[in-house]
Enzyme design. Structure first.
Site, PDB file in Angstrom:
ATOM      1  CB  THR A 187      -0.828   0.011   1.319  1.00  9.21           C
ATOM      2  OG1 THR A 187      -1.598  -1.178   1.399  1.00  9.21           O
ATOM      3  CG2 THR A 187      -1.752   1.209   1.430  1.00  9.21           C
ATOM      4  NE  ARG A 215      -8.742  -7.648   1.923  1.00  3.93           N
ATOM      5  CZ  ARG A 215      -7.693  -6.866   2.067  1.00  3.93           C
ATOM      6  NH1 ARG A 215      -7.372  -6.023   1.101  1.00  3.93           N
ATOM      7  NH2 ARG A 215      -6.951  -6.911   3.144  1.00  3.93           N
ATOM      8  N   GLY A 217      -9.986  -3.719   2.014  1.00  6.20           N
ATOM      9  CA  GLY A 217      -9.097  -3.760   3.171  1.00  6.20           C
ATOM     10  C   GLY A 217      -9.285  -2.531   4.045  1.00  6.20           C
ATOM     11  CG  ASP A 218      -5.767  -1.238   6.061  1.00 15.11           C
ATOM     12  OD1 ASP A 218      -5.637  -1.898   5.000  1.00 15.11           O
ATOM     13  OD2 ASP A 218      -4.815  -0.657   6.615  1.00 15.11           O
ATOM     14  CB  THR A 238       1.365  -0.242   4.712  1.00 15.49           C
ATOM     15  OG1 THR A 238       2.519  -0.275   5.559  1.00 15.49           O
ATOM     16  CG2 THR A 238       1.269   1.131   4.079  1.00 15.49           C
ATOM     17  N   GLY A 239       0.153  -2.996   5.342  1.00 12.78           N
ATOM     18  CA  GLY A 239       0.229  -4.357   5.868  1.00 12.78           C
ATOM     19  C   GLY A 239      -1.151  -4.995   5.943  1.00 12.78           C
ATOM     20  N   GLY A 241      -4.526  -5.647   6.205  1.00 15.95           N
ATOM     21  CA  GLY A 241      -5.625  -4.704   6.380  1.00 15.95           C
ATOM     22  C   GLY A 241      -6.670  -5.166   7.367  1.00 15.95           C
TER      23      GLY A 241
HETATM   24  N1  GLY Z   1      -3.356  -2.676   3.758  1.00 15.81           N
HETATM   25  C1  GLY Z   1      -3.833  -2.998   2.500  1.00 15.81           C
HETATM   26  C2  GLY Z   1      -4.817  -4.071   2.457  1.00 15.81           C
HETATM   27  O1  GLY Z   1      -4.842  -4.929   3.318  1.00 15.81           O
HETATM   28  O2  GLY Z   1      -5.606  -4.078   1.548  1.00 15.81           O
END
Ligand code: GLY
Length: 336
Positions: A187, A215, A217-218, A238-239, A241
């Site tokens: 990200t 889906r 994510g965060d 990042t990482g 989510g």
């Molecule tokens: N942090 C990005 C995701 O999990 O989509």
């Protein structure tokens, strides 16, 4: 002086943002222009054009921007066929009374705003998807890269820098070098503070590789992948989510900074709480130690900055005026 903090892949973005802002562009617009550089990069497998696709071989992008002075966010999730997801998110912020548009609605909105539609899947990302698909199961109709290497002399995948054999495909019949598909939660996040002390945040991603279509994510969720409060600070993640979502991670960091924590302390405390709340055994390498990473980037109202990762070995970018530096992130768990 303008201050920007970003994920490791954000140096071109923060450099351009600082330059455009110095020439007069408002900081949020400058950040979005900077992020476009990374969204345009076909080598960046986790953001924009060239991002790894979902399970159905389609690239779906998530992004959010947050304007501190207005305390308003705009976001898109599951956006297909438009590479500049952060710019579309900014249009949501500026042109609508909504905070988040998803899927077909996000694409229709982007079209109406004049964004160009295109296929976001690069040959390299397609090769990665094909390798992932072929590795999924020995019981489906797809021949695995290892089997390809053994029967055809090389696997049909040599595109990723971590996996490619320099100079071409692996040596004939060397099935031990058969590559595996790249995988990423990557990200870009950028948080920035202008000379007046106003704060802005932006996160953009193609999300989890090979995700189930739809889906999110965060990254597009206010309070998870980004949160900006002009009175307290701005943070982003990042990482993995899902873990940032389950812990409202960016919001938590900003609240901790408001309570007096330094950006680094706030990030570490949030990660410690995230680790302590990770209960599924499949997500733990040992009890209390997650097997995934999350990195948190934070800037406080007074301009202090900090970054921390769940695990040792990650880096971030700090931009102070014209100076761009890549620095090691603090961490919760040292290398085993
Ligand atoms: N942090 C990005 C995701 O999990 O989509």
């Amino acid at each position: 002086m303008v201050t920007l903090i970003s994920s490791w892949n954000g140096a071109p973005a923060t450099r351009l943002a600082a330059d455009l802002h110095r020439k007069g562009m408002p900081l949020l617009d400058a950040i979005v222009e900077g992020v476009k550089l990374v969204e345009d990069d076909p080598e960046e497998l986790s953001v924009g054009y060239g991002g790894l696709p979902n399970e159905a071989c389609e690239v779906e992008l998530d992004a959010c921007v947050m304007d501190g002075p207005l305390h308003k966010a705009g976001a898109v999730a599951g956006l297909r066929r438009v590479r500049h997801a952060a710019a579309v998110a900014r249009e949501v912020l500026r042109r609508t009374d909504h905070a988040l548009l998803v899927g077909e609605g996000a694409l229709q909105f982007a079209r109406q705003c004049g964004f160009v539609e295109e296929d976001l899947l690069t040959p390299k990302a397609r090769q990665a998807w094909l390798a992932w698909k072929a590795e999924l199961s020995p019981r489906d109709g797809w021949i695995s890269p290892r089997e390809q290497a053994s029967d055809f002399g090389h696997a049909m995948w040599a595109g990723h820098k971590d996996n490619a054999t320099p100079g071409g495909p692996p040596p004939p019949n060397d099935s031990s070098t058969a590559p595996t598909a790249p995988f990423t939660y990557g990200t870009i996040h950028v948080s920035g503070r202008d000379e007046q002390g106003h704060l802005f945040g932006c996160t953009s991603t193609s999300g989890l590789s090979y995700k189930i279509p739809g889906r999110a994510g965060d990254s597009p969720i206010v309070g998870a992948g980004v949160y900006t409060d002009d009175a307290a600070g701005s943070a982003g993640c990042t990482g993995r989510g899902e873990s940032s979502l389950h812990n409202c991670a960016a919001y938590e960091v900003v609240r901790l900074m408001e309570g007096g924590a330094s950006p680094e302390q706030a990030a570490l405390q949030t990660l410690a709480r995230m680790a302590g709340r990770t209960r599924e055994r499949r997500l733990l390498s040992t009890p209390g130690r997650p097997n995934f990473n999350v990195t948190i980037y934070a800037i406080r109202k007074d301009g202090a900055t900090g970054c921390a990762s769940m695990h040792q070995g990650y880096e971030y970018v700090l931009q102070e005026g014209d100076l761009t530096r890549v620095l090691p992130a603090a961490f919760l768990f040292p290398k085993a």
